[in-house]
Design an enzyme around this catalytic site. Structure first.
Site, short mmCIF file in Angstrom:
data_model
loop_
_atom_site.label_atom_id
_atom_site.label_comp_id
_atom_site.label_asym_id
_atom_site.label_seq_id
_atom_site.Cartn_x
_atom_site.Cartn_y
_atom_site.Cartn_z
N LYS A 164 0.85 -1.19 0.00
CA LYS A 164 0.00 0.00 0.00
C LYS A 164 0.89 1.23 0.00
O LYS A 164 1.69 1.44 0.92
CB LYS A 164 -0.92 0.00 1.22
CG LYS A 164 -1.87 1.20 1.26
CD LYS A 164 -2.77 1.13 2.49
CE LYS A 164 -3.72 2.31 2.57
NZ LYS A 164 -4.58 2.25 3.77
N LYS B 173 -2.14 -1.63 -3.70
CA LYS B 173 -3.02 -0.46 -3.67
C LYS B 173 -2.17 0.80 -3.77
O LYS B 173 -1.22 0.94 -2.99
CB LYS B 173 -3.82 -0.45 -2.37
CG LYS B 173 -4.76 0.74 -2.22
CD LYS B 173 -5.46 0.73 -0.87
CE LYS B 173 -6.41 1.91 -0.75
NZ LYS B 173 -7.06 1.97 0.58
#
Length: 364
Positions: free
Chosen positions: A234, A286
């Site tokens: 992320k 992400k």
């Protein structure tokens, strides 16, 4: 009455003298091009042919809908930066979950927007907290027809908007996010979500050791059947901007000390492999679109399924461009999802999940 002008036949491709470019080619002695022996275009002639040989396909069951539920509203509230997306009430969330199940969507990932926030984010694991009530409500509504996943992070629940506990004034490292003391709060949050009925929890805070801590807590409390979808790679991305409005973020500053540097590729794979070792059942990259290189690396190396999150900024840009008539909205949505799956994602979190699933079910 004038008859319509007939379209002249195409020139003989074997004779450069009759080409529209003859005046350029013939004086230079350019020979006619040889007819190609291999013709890949044969398999592109019709939609049926293209469908038959498509290398990448999207199925509704691969899609996960991120959904927001807010505590202090009586009807769904539109999110300005994300046209078409709302903050749900418990009732509208139940309806959305039912519609997703009927469309064949694979999962719904729930994010809570509470009215009360404090330094430790204590509403995150409260039984009567909005996120746990939402998990229970959706699970009661859809049972096992739809995977009910819960976001396992403190940022929506803390008064400072960070994903972990902040070291207090007077501490030698005041203002830093304290990794190790945060892990116990993630354990409490994950167990409370499992008790509420979550099939899957999704730690997204990027604390070192979070997956191992959560797996230990779930197993110790009899929830060894609850899966972990780990936000493994992320990045500290500007593409998250519209999400801040969606959850009413109170964040001041940024999360660069714990989310990954967008400049780093190998680090993403390192984080993923650590999470797999610690017990992650699914790993995630992400954002999705700007990090397809990382996603491809992860998909090539991971022994567990790989998810990718098409985040709020990716969604908002497409919707804004479409609203201005600059792009073909439906084609761009599908092309963006195909790109993510083609890069290696087994499942995709996208705010278009239900819409795309319904489109896929409609004969064309």
């Amino acid at each position: 009455m004038t008859s319509p002008t007939a379209t002249p036949p195409l020139p003989d491709s074997r004779d450069p003298a009759v080409s529209p470019a003859a005046g350029f080619l013939v004086p230079r002695g350019v020979p006619a091009p040889a007819a190609p022996a291999v013709r890949p275009r044969r398999l592109r002639r019709t939609q049926a042919l293209r469908g038959l040989v498509a290398e990448t396909r999207i199925a509704p069951a691969q899609l996960i809908l991120p959904a927001f539920v807010r505590e202090d509203i009586t009807e769904p509230t539109p999110i300005g930066a994300m046209p078409g997306v709302v903050q749900h009430t418990l009732d509208s969330l139940r309806r959305e979950a039912t519609a997703c199940a009927q469309a064949g969507v694979g999962a719904i990932d729930l994010f809570g927007v509470p009215t009360r926030r404090d330094e430790t984010g204590s509403q995150a694991w409260a039984e009567d907290g909005i996120l746990n009530r939402a998990v229970a409500a959706v699970r009661a509504e859809v049972g096992d027809a739809l995977i009910v996943c819960a976001d396992t992070c403190l940022d929506e629940f803390t008064s400072h908007g960070h994903c972990g506990l902040v070291r207090p004034d007077g501490d030698r490292r005041a203002g830093e996010i304290d990794n190790d003391s945060t892990l116990a709060l993630y354990q409490a949050m994950a167990v409370s979500q499992a008790e509420a009925g979550a099939h899957m929890v999704s730690p997204s805070g990027m604390m070192d050791g979070q997956v191992a801590a959560i797996r230990t807590a779930l197993d110790a409390t009899g929830h060894d059947d609850v899966s972990i979808l780990a936000y493994s790679a992320k990045y500290a991305s500007a593409y998250f901007g519209p999400f801040r409005e969606a959850v009413g973020s109170t964040l001041k500053g940024d999360r660069r000390t714990y989310q990954q540097d967008p400049a780093n590729r190998r680090e993403g794979l390192r984080e993923v492999l650590l999470d797999v070792e610690q017990g992650a059942d699914v790993v995630m990259v992400k954002p999705a679109g700007p990090y397809l290189d990382v996603l491809a690396d992860v998909a090539a190396a991971s022994q567990v399924p790989v998810a990718a999150y098409q985040v709020s900024g990716e969604y908002a840009m497409v919707e804004a461009a479409a609203a201005n008539g600059w792009i073909d909205r439906e084609r761009v949505i599908m092309e963006s999802l195909l790109g993510i799956v083609r890069a290696g994602a087994d499942c995709v979190l996208t705010y278009w999940a239900r819409e795309v699933a319904e489109q896929l079910a409609t004969p064309r």
